[in-house]
Enzyme design. Structure first.
Site: not given
Length: 430
Positions: A124, A186, A233, A255, A258, A322-323, A356, A410, A415
């Site tokens: 995506y 969607q 981010s 940043q 963003h 994150e960074h 990036d 067990e 088994h």
């Protein structure tokens, strides 16, 4: 930006809070869209495109003619930049290929792993305020290296029904198989369940707004895998008195632009640097075309002074950014002590922008503190590892009695019996 000086540890949790993104509040709305796409396929997606992206489409498919046209519309300098970035991303991710090794755990017992590509993956790519053609490279290049047979891409068109040409060019360079004009919930639903046009995939990758995030969370509950939990981010700069305030301010703003919910944090041992960065952020902010977005993001951002590097590292590892950009005199030693971060940039000439776009590392990274438990996207994200084992007569004699003993304790007699019948046969044969 908020200025914070020498906070007590009891205040850390409050100081390190991110902008809240409560996707649970969106679940009912998002579930309704998902259910419609699942039931009605292309028709529902086309209706949602008209409603949300304000575009009337005859088809969701990006045609060969559109791909060829896109190549003519992208500037040659940008094409060269995209190809360079693709090459570096490819070089870095190709080095991550898994090498299988057979291990004899004891005589007669051999075990090994095999890496197998996820056959169908969905990417995506947001449109919105910025066409993220760089994300196409970050996701499609490792998918191609991994050997994914079908790489499907969904991205929202503009109001004329066109996909940004740089996105289409990057998709061709990176090896995407099929591209569709669909955005938002969607698009996620289309890839999760399949429609007449969009094939169902096994794992969905890519960033998006809070509705996309909510959709990925919902479809991942039982129907398809996703790359990782995602939120707004963020960047942290960890700096001492040697850092250049111009560089630090530029990194924070890179940043902040963003999105309005992004977060930029400075943790430093120098109050002088804190003040210089504050002034420099204000100066550089005025020059940005995306000033309004960055300005809102800066309201969530902080410039924090702590007493020493020990405390700075402890606070950093608690934040798990994150960074993380480390701009200190001894940045390699400092980096050794970083345990929670998505991607780390070392020294004054390593801006977060490099990762990036074009250094080769992946920019799809864990946010919202998830770096404490999640890795960023890598070649491993597109493969599965299957284990194999071969047990020969000697091996069954060696481990069989232990398996019988464990299974009996067990209370799993079937088994135990699966081993006992083999051991009995081996005794007869010998």
């Amino acid at each position: 930006m908020k200025l914070i000086n020498n906070p007590d540890k009891s205040q850390w949790a409050e100081i390190l809070k991110r902008p809240v993104m409560n996707t649970e509040n969106l679940f009912d709305t998002v579930r309704g869209i998902i259910d419609r796409v699942r039931a009605e396929g292309d028709r529902a997606v086309l209706e949602m495109e008209a409603k949300f992206d304000k575009v009337e489409l005859a088809s969701l498919v990006v045609t060969e003619a559109e791909l060829k046209e896109a190549e003519t519309l992208v500037d040659e300098k940008l094409k060269a930049a995209i190809r360079l970035a693709k090459q570096n991303i490819e070089t870095f991710h190709a080095a991550q290929r898994f090498e299988s090794k057979k291990v004899e755990t004891m005589p007669g017992v051999t075990c090994w792993q095999k890496a197998v590509a996820i056959e169908k993956v969905g990417l995506y790519i947001p449109g919105g305020t910025a066409p993220l053609f760089s994300t196409v490279l970050m996701l499609a290049v490792p998918a191609k290296i991994a050997g994914c047979k079908e790489i499907v891409l969904c991205t929202p068109p503009d109001r004329e029904g066109r996909v940004h040409p740089a996105i289409l060019f990057a998709a061709q360079v990176a090896g995407v198989n099929r591209i569709f004009k669909a955005g938002g919930v969607q698009a996620i639903a289309s890839m999760a369940y399949g429609t007449e046009s969009v094939p169902k995939v096994y794992k969905i990758f890519g960033p998006g707004n809070q509705y996309v995030t909510a959709a990925k969370q919902l479809v991942s509950l039982r129907d398809v895998a996703i790359d990782m939990p995602a939120g707004p981010s963020e960047v942290e700069v960890l700096a001492d008195e040697t850092a250049d305030p111009v560089f630090v301010a530029a990194d924070l703003l890179s940043q902040a632009e963003h999105g309005v919910d992004s977060q930029a944090v400075l943790i430093t041992t120098s109050e002088a640097l804190q003040q210089a960065v504050k002034a420099e952020v204000e100066r550089q902010l005025e020059l940005l075309p995306r000033k309004e977005i960055a300005e809102k993001s800066l309201a969530n951002s902080k410039l924090i002074v702590v007493k020493d590097m020990e405390e700075a590292l402890e606070l950093t590892n608690e934040y798990a950014p994150e960074h993380l950009i480390v701009e200190t005199a001894d940045y390699m030693q400092v980096a050794e002590r970083v345990v929670n971060a998505g991607s780390v940039f070392l020294g004054s000439l390593s801006p977060e922008s490099a990762g990036d776009y074009a250094s080769g590392t992946n920019h799809t990274l864990p946010t919202n503190g998830y770096a404490k438990a999640y890795s960023g996207v890598s070649l491993d994200s597109f493969i599965r590892k299957i284990t194999f084992q071969e047990i020969r007569p000697e091996g069954m004699k060696n481990i069989g009695p232990a398996i019988e003993e464990m299974a009996a304790n067990e209370h799993l007699d079937a088994h135990k019996n699966a081993v006992t019948v083999r051991l009995n046969k081996l005794r007869v044969e010998s």
